[in-house]
Structure formats: C-alpha cells, structure tokens
Scaffold this active site. Structure first.
Site, PDB file in Angstrom:
ATOM      1  CB  THR B 148      -0.966   0.038   1.213  1.00  0.00           C
ATOM      2  OG1 THR B 148      -0.211  -0.131   2.412  1.00  0.00           O
ATOM      3  CG2 THR B 148      -2.027  -1.041   1.090  1.00  0.00           C
ATOM      4  CE  LYS B 170       0.609  -3.307   3.225  1.00  0.00           C
ATOM      5  NZ  LYS B 170       0.710  -2.037   3.978  1.00  0.00           N
ATOM      6  CB  THR B 181       0.616  -2.335  11.693  1.00  0.00           C
ATOM      7  OG1 THR B 181       0.214  -2.127  13.025  1.00  0.00           O
ATOM      8  CG2 THR B 181      -0.547  -2.283  10.748  1.00  0.00           C
ATOM      9  CD  GLU B 261       2.990   5.560   6.122  1.00  0.00           C
ATOM     10  OE1 GLU B 261       2.093   4.879   5.590  1.00  0.00           O
ATOM     11  OE2 GLU B 261       2.816   6.266   7.120  1.00  0.00           O
ATOM     12  CG  ASN B 383       0.653   8.734   8.303  1.00  0.00           C
ATOM     13  OD1 ASN B 383      -0.031   7.800   7.900  1.00  0.00           O
ATOM     14  ND2 ASN B 383       1.952   8.621   8.539  1.00  0.00           N
ATOM     15  CB  SER B 388      -4.030   5.874   4.248  1.00  0.00           C
ATOM     16  OG  SER B 388      -3.168   6.311   5.281  1.00  0.00           O
TER      17      SER B 388
END
Lengths: 388, 388
Positions: B148, B170, B181, B261, B383, B388
């Site tokens: 993602t 992922k 996560t 991220e 974010n 998302s």
C-alpha cells in the site's frame, strides 16, 4: 493579573541573561504572609531534575516563603553538582527574603543536561528581589520569565467567596499524562489547612493538568506549586478549595493546550460509557497518543478508523467494552456507529481550531476527557531543528 | 524469489482494479502439498478486521491450502457484511483450488471502514488462479500486490539443512508493538508438526516483528501466516525451525523498518543490563515511542536528555533501575554517563541512515532491542495529506 492578584504576594521576572534573547528568564514569587503554607505536585518521571528533588522536600514540610524559577536550563541530569546548585539558589533567596533555605521552592525549565549559570542566577535573584513592590501588578513579567517555547504567557485568576487565587503556567511541548510537562505557580490568600491544601491541589491537578496529553512525553521537571498567604482572613471549606483550584488549573491547562508547539488544532477526546473513570482515561489517552489520529486531524480528516484502531489497543483488563458497540463522533457527527461505518464523514466541519472527538463505549456510566493537539509539520520542525 | 522458493508453492499477484494506480492489488498463494500445515499470528487489537476474524479460525485448525490477499481496502470495521465478504472470498478460492473454505486464509490491507469491491475481487481471484504456473518464479508480483504505502516490495529466502523458506511482507506505517502492523506470508517445504510450527512462528514473531515500533499504533489487520508443504521431505528439529523462521522474519522486519513512511533514519534501541527481557523491552519501547526522541533524531541531534526522560517514564515495577546509573550511547559515543553529562555530543556522527542508541541500566543481565524510525515532515505529510 496573576500571582499577585491574591493579597500577600509580590512577584517579579527579570532578565538574568540566561538566554540569548532579550527576555525575562528568572522570576521570584514572594509570600509576605501572614501564613506560609505550600503544596506541590511533581513529575513522576524517575529521571527528575535537581530542582524537583529539592522542592519535593520543601513541599513535604508544607511551609514556603518564596519561589525562584528560571528558564533556559532545566538543571536536569546534572548529578550532585546540579543538586548543589539548586540548594545554593534556595540559600541565596532565603538570605534575601529572611527565611530558611528549606522554605524556598526552586524550579527550572529548559535544556536538559546543562549546568546552571549560577553567577547570573544569583545576581538576577538579587535584582528581582530589589525590584519587587508591594501590590506590584506588573507581574506578567513573572509569567514571561518562565516561558521557553511558549509563544504567550499563561495567567489566570479566580475569586471564591472573598478569597483570591492567581496562577501562571508555562508548557508548550513535552506535555504528558501524569502531570502535563510544565511549570505552574499558584497563589492564594485563603486561610488553608496544610494537608487539605495539598490534597486539594492534587485533586485539581488530576483532572486538569494530568488530562492534557500533547506528545505523550513526560518531563523531568514537571512542577505545580501553590502557596497560601492567608492574607484575606477567609477560611474556605475543602470543597470550595478544590473547586477554586480546579477552576484555576483548568483555565491554565486549557491555555497550555492552545499554545502547544506548532499545533493547528486543540483536540478534546471525551470517552463516555466506560466501566470506570480510570478506564475512560485509559481509552482517551490511547487516542490522544496516536500519531495516526493526530496527523489525520492535522489534515482535517475525521478518520474514525484510526480512532477506533487506537481504542482497540486498550487491553480488556483495563477497559472492558465490546468493540462492535463503540460509537465515534467528530465535531458532533457520528461517523462511526457500532464499530462500523456511520454518518457521512463529509458532514464533519473541522475548520475550527477546537476539535471534539466523542467516544461512546456503551459499557458503563463513567466518563473522562483528555486534551491533546494534532501532529503537524511545525511540531516536527520545532523539535528537530534545534536542541531543546 | 520468495514464496515460491520452497517446493510445493505457486503464487501470483494481479491487478484486480481495486486501486486507482495500475499496480497489482490482489494475490493468491497456493500450497500444492503434499502436506498442508498452516500457522498464524494476528493483531491483538480488539478492533480487528473481518479477514483477521476469518483467518484466526482457519489457523486454529492448522490446515490451509491457499491464501487470498488484497490491498486498497482493509475490510475492517465493516460489521457482519464484511465478515460475509471474507467468507465469500474463501469459498470462491476454495472452489478454484479444490479445497474447503476453512482451508483458505484471507487477508486484506488498506483503508478502514470501507467495503470490498467483491465483483472485482472474485474476478481477480479467477484471473490470478488461471495465471499461476508450477515453478513460476515471477512471484514478486505477489509481493507487489500486497503493497500500500510501501515503496518497495519486501522479500526474503532462507535455506536450512535442505529445507527452504520464503516470505513476503508489507508494512510501512502503523507499525506497532505486539506485532508490527503489516502482512507477512511465509512458505516452507519442510515437514513440520502443526503445534511446533505454530509455536515456532510465534517465537520468531516475538523477537522480530514485535520488536519493530514505527509509530506506536497497532493495526486492525496485522497478519503473519506461514504454510508448510512438506515437499522437500526434510523434517526439521524444533530448534532449527525456530532458527530458520526467526532468520527469515528478522530479514523481513528489517526491510519494513527501512521502508517506514517518510523516515530518514532506521533506529535501533538496545537496552542492556535490565533485570528481565520484559523490562528491557519496556524501556526500549518507551524510547521508540517518544516523539521528542524521534524528532531529535530526524534533526540529527543525539539528544540524550530526551532519551533519558523517556527511560524515566517506565515504572519501577516494570523495570527496576537507578536513574543515576544509566548510561546512554548514540552511535558509539557515550553522551550520557551515570544519568548525567558524558562525552561531547559533537563527537556523534549521525549522517548514516542507521542510528544506534544503546542504553545500559546496570540493573541485571537481560537485554533486548527494538527498532523504530525517526519522526519526519514526510511522515506528517503522508499521514495527514490524505485518508489511509
């Protein structure tokens, strides 16, 4: 008006030269009596600064005549040398004021791991003392002297049945549970009983400063200290004392949230329907600590999925509830119902600074609210661009 | 090479059209046997997605022949409808593969609170199934289909005494303790005992994925699933199984950290001298969750004061230690010694991506390491800028 609003207090903030900027950085608050009761609540961080170690002992005796506080340097993680410095500050001020060293509260805020510039501090204390005036109302200088990353001074006053309360606070980052990271000084001219005063202050802190959670980092220097001069001659009931202190502290705490480093939103997370207050607080805190929730708010996104995911992190043993029964509203729109999709998220207006997240657990009758801020670029910038 | 590296597996990722971008978004992993053992570790978030609820039951029976996984939509917080969708996916794939629905693991990742596009998913499953090939090595498509916010696919392989292991993962945000996560799919051609396999996977996850803490937010969809075909005919000892799985998972976990991220640094926080491993992990986690520590690292600032303040948040009952005995090193320079000022912080070179924070508690012999990332502008941007 703040700490000299009640009768019996003098205060002054001056520039001792501890900071590069031409701003006040050291303050004295003097209790002229006739009584000299003190109460205090301190950080629970096991790494605690020298001034906190000193002041805990002062407060344990319930008597204080003065507070000396500086910004720029926290005097934390400075070992025995740091402790000796705090003690020296107390001795010096005690000599100026005419009291005992253990009747002087010492506080510091600023960079951790750096020694105090003692010559400047002592010289500054003398200057501050000489410029105190009875009934001097120019004490916003004290509120300014304790600022570090704050953009505005925080002051508040309360009157209750003839007794007056005043307070100043600093804190704009590193706010945390178990006492928001900040310095707060409260004065009152009420006649108080020492133990009641301590308990009342603790209760007030529990539901105000301890319910502010800006970036979930506890400080080494958290200090809330209150002095009572008794100069009004007014004796308050315990209930009224708790009420007045809570009102004052809530006002100051709200100002701290509004000035949190780089924030765009003040966020109130209210949890209802919990089995206990403790459970409600635990759920609220899990949400207020979630970087994903706080970045979503920064982006004006009522992302209930992230809110629910945060709620789901709380162990069953801490807060029993059925995840499929949880409702989440943002600014009054119930975007999540029974753990799933609710009303249209486009109905949520997040343009105001204040954001309300309401979580209903349907598990009991208890509720609690915790304030926080969104997580913004400015926060990252302020906390990564330079050492503090 | 990844999930089809071990004998007995086929895999394929295709574009089912679940996402706007022209990328694969749905994958099948098929176990052709001869054996069909499965193990799994899932999120402990009480708000857990429909696919997790389904797959937990599949894993409880220790038997599985296939995995169907999609990106774009997490199918979380979708109530009974969402659960019905996961079940439908399993039934459809079971019919394609020729097994029972409860032998099909289902996983999803993406936006929370949105229903799956079932027509596209089922059509995509049929296409993926028809394009599987025995010995097909073009299975990086599977690794890509589960991405993602990942910027790169994560794959790994391990060989141990004639048995092969492969894995894809992922996860780039919302990493958390109690299972980072993410989605992880592992295959092996070893001959395994069902309960040993489950326990070995749990052990491997405990010291790898559960020791990655990127933004302290637990997901609703965390899934680590491993399938064993037995096609190599090699029976492994429990110890070797734990070792091989741990090696594979550590490799994948490290790749997740590297792709977090918007991060600029991969940070390894190692705590030594703790009374227990649990205490060491608790201290490490307090540091890896500190926004003030992570913003400092983003600014290349070896701010040991913030690290120490984070350490000091851990209750005595969880990790006993003397705050005045704690040492902190950053990239090998002991900037904090005995809870106070240590070596010159200017000696610390933080220009590399990897940053090592070493904390010595001097309270025992246990140690543990937790990985995290710094907190950057890019993280806030990713974010907050979109849902998302």
């Amino acid at each position: 008006m703040s700490v000299t609003f009640p009768l019996g207090f003098r205060a002054r903030g001056i520039r001792a030269g501890l900071r590069n900027a031409p701003v006040p950085d050291l303050a004295l608050i003097i209790n002229d009596g006739p009584r000299d009761c003190v109460a205090g609540v301190f950080t629970t961080n096991r790494v605690c600064a020298a001034p906190v170690r000193w002041s805990r002992e002062v407060v344990a005796d319930h008597k204080a005549r003065a507070v000396i506080v500086n910004s720029a340097v926290a005097n934390a993680c400075t070992g025995n040398d740091g402790l000796a410095d705090s003690k020296r500050e107390a001795e010096y001020v005690a000599a100026l004021v005419g009291c005992e060293p253990h009747e002087v509260v010492v506080a510091s805020t600023g960079v951790i791991g750096v020694r105090l510039d003692m010559p400047s501090i002592l010289k500054g204390a003398a200057i501050a003392h000489s410029s105190l005036g009875k009934g001097d109302v120019v004490d916003e200088s004290a509120a300014r002297a304790i600022m570090t990353t704050d953009t505005v001074p925080k002051t508040a006053t309360v009157e209750n049945n003839g007794a007056r309360f005043g307070g100043i606070a600093k804190g704009a980052g590193m706010l945390a549970p178990q006492l928001a990271t900040m310095l707060v000084f409260v004065t009152t001219d009420a006649v108080v009983d020492a133990e009641e005063f301590q308990d009342a202050l603790a209760q007030a802190c529990e539901v105000t400063f301890s319910r502010v959670d800006s970036d979930a980092c506890m400080s080494t220097n958290d200090t809330v200290v209150a002095m009572a001069s008794g100069a009004s001659g007014v004796t308050m009931s315990k209930e009224d004392l708790v009420c007045a202190l809570t009102q004052l502290c809530a006002n100051l705490a709200r100002q701290l949230v509004a000035d949190a480093e780089g924030s765009h939103h003040d966020v109130k997370v209210t949890v209802r329907g919990a089995t206990t207050t403790k459970a409600a607080v635990a759920v609220a805190r899990e949400v207020t600590r979630s970087n994903l929730v706080k970045t979503a708010i920064a982006g004006n996104d009522p992302n209930w999925g992230r809110i629910l995911a945060a709620v789901g992190c709380v162990p069953e043993s801490v807060a029993p509830f059925d995840p499929d029964a949880v409702d989440v509203s943002v600014n009054g729109i119930q975007v999540c119902r029974s753990g799933g999709i609710g009303d249209d998220r486009d109905l949520v207006d997040m343009s105001s600074r204040e954001v309300h997240i309401d979580i209903e657990l349907h598990a009991g009758e208890a509720e609690a609210a915790v304030w926080t801020n969104d997580l913004t670029h400015e926060y990252v910038e302020e906390n990564s661009a330079y050492t503090s």
